[in-house]
Every structure is written in C-alpha cells, then in structure tokens.
Motif scaffolding. Structure first.
Motif, PDB file in Angstrom:
ATOM      1  N   GLY A   1     -13.555  -7.678  41.921  1.00 29.30           N
ATOM      2  CA  GLY A   1     -12.330  -6.923  42.137  1.00 29.30           C
ATOM      3  C   GLY A   1     -12.178  -6.298  43.516  1.00 29.30           C
ATOM      4  O   GLY A   1     -11.156  -5.683  43.808  1.00 29.30           O
ATOM      5  N   ARG A   2     -13.153  -6.435  44.383  1.00 33.21           N
ATOM      6  CA  ARG A   2     -13.085  -5.872  45.743  1.00 33.21           C
ATOM      7  C   ARG A   2     -12.765  -6.966  46.745  1.00 33.21           C
ATOM      8  O   ARG A   2     -13.424  -8.003  46.762  1.00 33.21           O
ATOM      9  N   GLY A   3     -11.757  -6.719  47.587  1.00 33.10           N
ATOM     10  CA  GLY A   3     -11.426  -7.674  48.640  1.00 33.10           C
ATOM     11  C   GLY A   3     -12.574  -7.817  49.619  1.00 33.10           C
ATOM     12  O   GLY A   3     -13.211  -6.829  49.979  1.00 33.10           O
ATOM     13  N   MET A   4     -12.839  -9.028  50.038  1.00 32.21           N
ATOM     14  CA  MET A   4     -13.967  -9.296  50.934  1.00 32.21           C
ATOM     15  C   MET A   4     -13.469  -9.865  52.255  1.00 32.21           C
ATOM     16  O   MET A   4     -12.548 -10.677  52.281  1.00 32.21           O
ATOM     17  N   LYS A   5     -14.104  -9.453  53.325  1.00 30.64           N
ATOM     18  CA  LYS A   5     -13.820 -10.021  54.638  1.00 30.64           C
ATOM     19  C   LYS A   5     -14.694 -11.259  54.802  1.00 30.64           C
ATOM     20  O   LYS A   5     -15.893 -11.231  54.539  1.00 30.64           O
ATOM     21  N   THR A   6     -14.075 -12.350  55.210  1.00 36.00           N
ATOM     22  CA  THR A   6     -14.800 -13.602  55.377  1.00 36.00           C
ATOM     23  C   THR A   6     -14.857 -13.987  56.847  1.00 36.00           C
ATOM     24  O   THR A   6     -14.119 -13.465  57.674  1.00 36.00           O
ATOM     25  N   THR A   7     -15.734 -14.913  57.139  1.00 32.57           N
ATOM     26  CA  THR A   7     -15.863 -15.487  58.464  1.00 32.57           C
ATOM     27  C   THR A   7     -15.442 -16.943  58.361  1.00 32.57           C
ATOM     28  O   THR A   7     -15.781 -17.622  57.392  1.00 32.57           O
TER      29      THR A   7
ATOM     30  N   SER B   1     -12.604 -26.907  57.171  1.00 32.40           N
ATOM     31  CA  SER B   1     -12.626 -25.467  57.437  1.00 32.40           C
ATOM     32  C   SER B   1     -13.113 -24.723  56.195  1.00 32.40           C
ATOM     33  O   SER B   1     -12.728 -25.049  55.071  1.00 32.40           O
ATOM     34  N   PHE B   2     -13.945 -23.704  56.428  1.00 36.95           N
ATOM     35  CA  PHE B   2     -14.520 -22.921  55.348  1.00 36.95           C
ATOM     36  C   PHE B   2     -14.361 -21.431  55.636  1.00 36.95           C
ATOM     37  O   PHE B   2     -14.373 -21.006  56.787  1.00 36.95           O
ATOM     38  N   ASP B   3     -14.234 -20.655  54.564  1.00 44.81           N
ATOM     39  CA  ASP B   3     -14.403 -19.211  54.618  1.00 44.81           C
ATOM     40  C   ASP B   3     -15.811 -18.960  54.105  1.00 44.81           C
ATOM     41  O   ASP B   3     -16.237 -19.557  53.110  1.00 44.81           O
ATOM     42  N   SER B   4     -16.551 -18.078  54.764  1.00 42.90           N
ATOM     43  CA  SER B   4     -17.891 -17.756  54.275  1.00 42.90           C
ATOM     44  C   SER B   4     -18.041 -16.253  54.165  1.00 42.90           C
ATOM     45  O   SER B   4     -17.378 -15.489  54.865  1.00 42.90           O
TER      46      SER B   4
END
Length: 101
Positions: A70-76, A84-87
C-alpha cells in the motif's frame, strides 16, 4: 591473485566466500510469487532477504506506478537488451503485496 583481490577491494568491489554466495542463492530462490489479481502479486519470503532488487518490465506506453503493501515506491529506470525496466530494492520478509498500475 592476491594482488587482483586487493586491487578490487581498493576500487570498492565486494568479495564473497562460496558460503556467502550459496546462502544468497538459496535465499533468492526461496522467494515465491503468486498473482492475486491482474495487477497485483504476493511475494512470500520464507526467510528474510535484505536488499532484494526486483525488476518490473515497463509497458511501451509509459511507466509503472508500484506500491508495496500500500505504500508508493520510488523506482529507478534501467534499459537492458532493448527493454525498459523499473527497479526497486527492498527488504523482503514474510508476505509482501505488490501492486503495479
């Protein structure tokens, strides 16, 4: 060989013993994933796995919004082999709910 190891250490390289590599590999392989809905999955870690990096394939039309429990996460963002990937890196322990929007 000793000189090469020392050079790597001076450059910030981490060196693991065979036992450390084996333990990491077994922990990594013990994480199970199951889909609960179309855009949600549950990760189950039998034992704590610290600093686990998870990759999410990005859709062609934009980026993912990822939440963990439930918590928004910052990705790289990364690109490998034309994809393309979010990690993100997090500690996995017990059951973790991942939502991708």
């Amino acid at each position: 060989l000793c000189g090469l190891v020392e050079y790597g250490r001076k450059k910030g390289m981490k060196w693991w013993t065979c036992a450390q590599i084996y333990r990491w590999e077994m922990l990594r392989r013990s994480v199970a994933a199951r889909f609960s809905k179309a855009n949600e999955l549950i990760l189950q870690a039998e034992k704590p796995l610290y600093d686990a990096t998870i990759l999410f394939l990005k859709p062609q039309d934009g980026s993912n919004a990822i939440t963990i429990d439930g918590r928004g996460m910052k990705t790289t963002q990364h690109a490998w082999y034309g994809f393309s990937f979010d990690s993100l890196t997090l500690d996995l322990e017990g059951e973790v709910e991942v939502s991708i929007h």
